[in-house]
Design a protein around this motif. Structure first.
Motif, mmCIF file in Angstrom:
data_model
loop_
_atom_site.group_PDB
_atom_site.id
_atom_site.type_symbol
_atom_site.label_atom_id
_atom_site.label_comp_id
_atom_site.label_asym_id
_atom_site.label_seq_id
_atom_site.Cartn_x
_atom_site.Cartn_y
_atom_site.Cartn_z
ATOM 1 N N MET A 1 79.164 87.173 9.416
ATOM 2 C CA MET A 1 80.685 86.936 9.493
ATOM 3 C C MET A 1 81.288 87.991 9.428
ATOM 4 O O MET A 1 80.563 88.746 8.387
ATOM 5 C CB MET A 1 81.121 85.705 8.674
ATOM 6 N N ARG A 2 82.537 88.435 10.115
ATOM 7 C CA ARG A 2 83.260 89.393 10.808
ATOM 8 C C ARG A 2 84.821 88.940 9.537
ATOM 9 O O ARG A 2 85.536 88.002 10.132
ATOM 10 C CB ARG A 2 83.813 90.557 11.187
ATOM 11 N N LEU A 3 84.717 89.693 8.277
ATOM 12 C CA LEU A 3 86.133 88.018 7.928
ATOM 13 C C LEU A 3 87.153 90.135 7.826
ATOM 14 O O LEU A 3 86.500 90.299 6.712
ATOM 15 C CB LEU A 3 85.482 87.787 6.954
ATOM 16 N N VAL A 4 88.467 89.802 7.616
ATOM 17 C CA VAL A 4 89.141 89.954 6.646
ATOM 18 C C VAL A 4 90.332 89.099 6.205
ATOM 19 O O VAL A 4 90.444 88.351 6.297
ATOM 20 C CB VAL A 4 90.131 90.684 7.773
ATOM 21 N N LEU A 5 90.747 90.241 4.500
ATOM 22 C CA LEU A 5 91.592 89.084 3.847
ATOM 23 C C LEU A 5 92.693 89.980 3.881
ATOM 24 O O LEU A 5 92.543 91.039 3.109
ATOM 25 C CB LEU A 5 90.744 89.410 2.079
ATOM 26 N N VAL A 6 93.884 89.180 4.146
ATOM 27 C CA VAL A 6 94.896 90.207 3.816
ATOM 28 C C VAL A 6 95.588 89.252 2.465
ATOM 29 O O VAL A 6 96.167 88.085 2.562
ATOM 30 C CB VAL A 6 96.040 89.902 5.080
ATOM 31 N N GLY A 7 96.883 90.111 2.187
ATOM 32 C CA GLY A 7 97.665 89.080 1.134
ATOM 33 C C GLY A 7 98.201 89.893 0.429
ATOM 34 O O GLY A 7 97.697 91.393 0.515
ATOM 35 N N PRO A 8 99.402 89.811 -0.171
ATOM 36 C CA PRO A 8 100.473 91.000 -1.139
ATOM 37 C C PRO A 8 99.091 91.758 -2.342
ATOM 38 O O PRO A 8 97.908 90.878 -2.559
ATOM 39 C CB PRO A 8 101.602 89.915 -1.633
ATOM 40 N N PRO A 9 99.963 92.785 -3.241
ATOM 41 C CA PRO A 9 99.027 93.309 -4.026
ATOM 42 C C PRO A 9 99.232 92.138 -4.715
ATOM 43 O O PRO A 9 100.088 91.101 -5.515
ATOM 44 C CB PRO A 9 99.860 94.232 -4.753
ATOM 45 N N GLY A 10 97.906 92.243 -5.596
ATOM 46 C CA GLY A 10 97.703 91.266 -6.435
ATOM 47 C C GLY A 10 97.749 89.735 -6.210
ATOM 48 O O GLY A 10 97.290 89.096 -7.115
ATOM 49 N N ALA A 11 97.572 89.524 -4.704
ATOM 50 C CA ALA A 11 96.913 88.242 -4.242
ATOM 51 C C ALA A 11 95.676 87.389 -4.809
ATOM 52 O O ALA A 11 95.823 86.441 -4.593
ATOM 53 C CB ALA A 11 97.049 87.587 -2.925
ATOM 54 N N GLY A 12 95.097 88.397 -5.388
ATOM 55 C CA GLY A 12 93.717 88.209 -5.603
ATOM 56 C C GLY A 12 92.347 88.166 -4.363
ATOM 57 O O GLY A 12 91.833 87.868 -4.750
ATOM 58 N N ALA A 21 81.682 86.688 -0.418
ATOM 59 C CA ALA A 21 81.087 88.571 0.125
ATOM 60 C C ALA A 21 79.636 87.951 -0.752
ATOM 61 O O ALA A 21 79.185 87.642 -0.081
ATOM 62 C CB ALA A 21 81.249 90.500 0.233
ATOM 63 N N ALA A 22 79.304 87.589 -1.412
ATOM 64 C CA ALA A 22 78.049 86.905 -2.462
ATOM 65 C C ALA A 22 77.490 85.918 -1.416
ATOM 66 O O ALA A 22 76.887 85.332 -0.680
ATOM 67 C CB ALA A 22 78.069 86.600 -3.717
ATOM 68 N N GLU A 79 75.839 93.283 11.113
ATOM 69 C CA GLU A 79 75.786 91.948 11.604
ATOM 70 C C GLU A 79 76.975 91.024 10.434
ATOM 71 O O GLU A 79 77.228 90.183 10.801
ATOM 72 C CB GLU A 79 74.290 91.508 10.412
ATOM 73 N N GLY A 80 77.578 91.828 9.718
ATOM 74 C CA GLY A 80 78.547 91.473 9.139
ATOM 75 C C GLY A 80 79.421 92.105 8.230
ATOM 76 O O GLY A 80 78.817 92.869 7.351
ATOM 77 N N PHE A 81 80.845 91.768 7.771
ATOM 78 C CA PHE A 81 81.570 92.655 6.278
ATOM 79 C C PHE A 81 82.721 91.475 6.002
ATOM 80 O O PHE A 81 83.526 90.676 6.979
ATOM 81 C CB PHE A 81 81.717 93.870 6.617
ATOM 82 N N LEU A 82 82.772 91.594 5.165
ATOM 83 C CA LEU A 82 84.679 91.811 4.118
ATOM 84 C C LEU A 82 85.218 92.614 4.209
ATOM 85 O O LEU A 82 84.610 93.244 3.526
ATOM 86 C CB LEU A 82 84.180 90.464 3.122
ATOM 87 N N LEU A 83 86.327 92.787 4.690
ATOM 88 C CA LEU A 83 86.750 93.612 4.648
ATOM 89 C C LEU A 83 88.619 93.363 3.620
ATOM 90 O O LEU A 83 89.372 92.527 3.706
ATOM 91 C CB LEU A 83 87.882 93.843 5.759
ATOM 92 N N ASP A 84 88.309 93.997 2.467
ATOM 93 C CA ASP A 84 89.241 93.690 1.921
ATOM 94 C C ASP A 84 90.313 94.898 1.335
ATOM 95 O O ASP A 84 90.267 95.877 0.620
ATOM 96 C CB ASP A 84 88.585 93.832 0.313
#
Ligand code: AP5
Ligand code: ZN
Length: 216
Positions: A1-12, A21-22, A79-84
């Motif tokens: 899976m190719r995933l992006v996490l978006v949210g304000p600073p400090g959102a977690g 990711a694990a 094969e996939g990644f999580l971008l933070d």
């Protein structure tokens, strides 16, 4: 899976990125972590990035995009990644779309962590990070059993330079101006899923994983 996490600073994002990711067995790629590693090693990239980070400003797009392009070319991301923490501007998002299209692939989902500014300020002002393993703690919401010492690896904790009140305010302004438009960008692509990121860390993780599952 190719995933992006978006949210304000400090959102977690960093906190949740580790669990998600694990769970997905994909590498977590955090542009903030890569910049901080370069700052602590004193590389030319780190020297340049530090000027912006200390002011709560975004590092210029060209520098950031080139860094991510190199990182995504590594075999573990095939094969996939999580971008933070990336993309953070519309030009970064467009560059990522193009980069993936050139590889014959595309993002699957963009997960938005939704929290308000007051909660962000509480989270950032109490954040502590482990110098040894990088685990993120909080003095009130996720305290260690011995003050200032990581429960996981025994190394000391530190407070990030950019978690000072005036820098937090600048980061929130930068988010509202440059990153919030990504919600519309990915919404128009039908890839955006927002989740409530308040409440205990474990509850947010369950919401995130449920959102990914229901998405496909
Ligand atoms: P970056 O490191 O990405 O910072 P950020 O987006 O501001 O996000 P943070 O790391 O501050 O927060 P987070 O959402 O990961 O929250 P965390 O999990 O730590 O970027 C830093 C700088 O690098 C930028 O300002 C910029 O200069 C540069 N940069 C990076 N990427 C860039 C890009 N793409 N383009 C240009 N420049 C870029 O959680 C925060 C605290 O809350 C922790 O203490 C945690 O324990 C606690 N917490 C987490 N979840 C909960 C919960 N559910 N309840 C209570 N407490 C919680
Ligand atoms: Zn540690």
């Amino acid at each position: 899976m190719r995933l992006v996490l978006v949210g304000p600073p400090g959102a977690g994002k960093g906190t949740q990125a580790e669990f998600i990711a694990a769970h997905l067995s994909v590498p977590k790629i955090s542009t903030g972590d890569i910049f901080r590693a370069n700052v602590s090693q004193g590389t030319p990239l780190g020297v340049e990035a530090k000027r912006y980070m200390d002011a709560g400003k975004l590092v210029p797009d060209e520098v950031t995009i080139n860094m991510v392009r190199d990182r995504l070319a590594e075999p573990d991301a095939a094969e996939g990644f999580l971008l933070d923490g990336f993309p953070r501007t519309t030009p970064q998002a467009a560059a990522l779309d193009k980069l993936l299209a050139d590889l014959g692939t595309a993002l699957d989902i963009v997960l938005e962590l939704v929290v308000d500014d007051d909660e962000v300020i509480r989270r950032l002002s109490g954040r502590r990070t482990c110098r040894g393993c990088g685990k993120i703690w909080h003095v009130e919401f996720d305290p260690t059993s011995r003050e200032g010492i990581c429960d996981r690896c025994g190394a000391e904790l530190f407070q990030r330079d950019d978690d000072k009140p005036e820098t937090i305010a600048a980061r929130l302004r930068e988010y509202a101006e440059k990153t919030a438009p990504l919600v519309d960008y990915y919404g128009a692509q039908g890839k955006l899923v927002g989740i409530d990121a308040t409440g205990p860390v474990e509850d947010v993780t369950v919401r995130a994983i449920d959102a990914l599952r229901s998405y496909g």
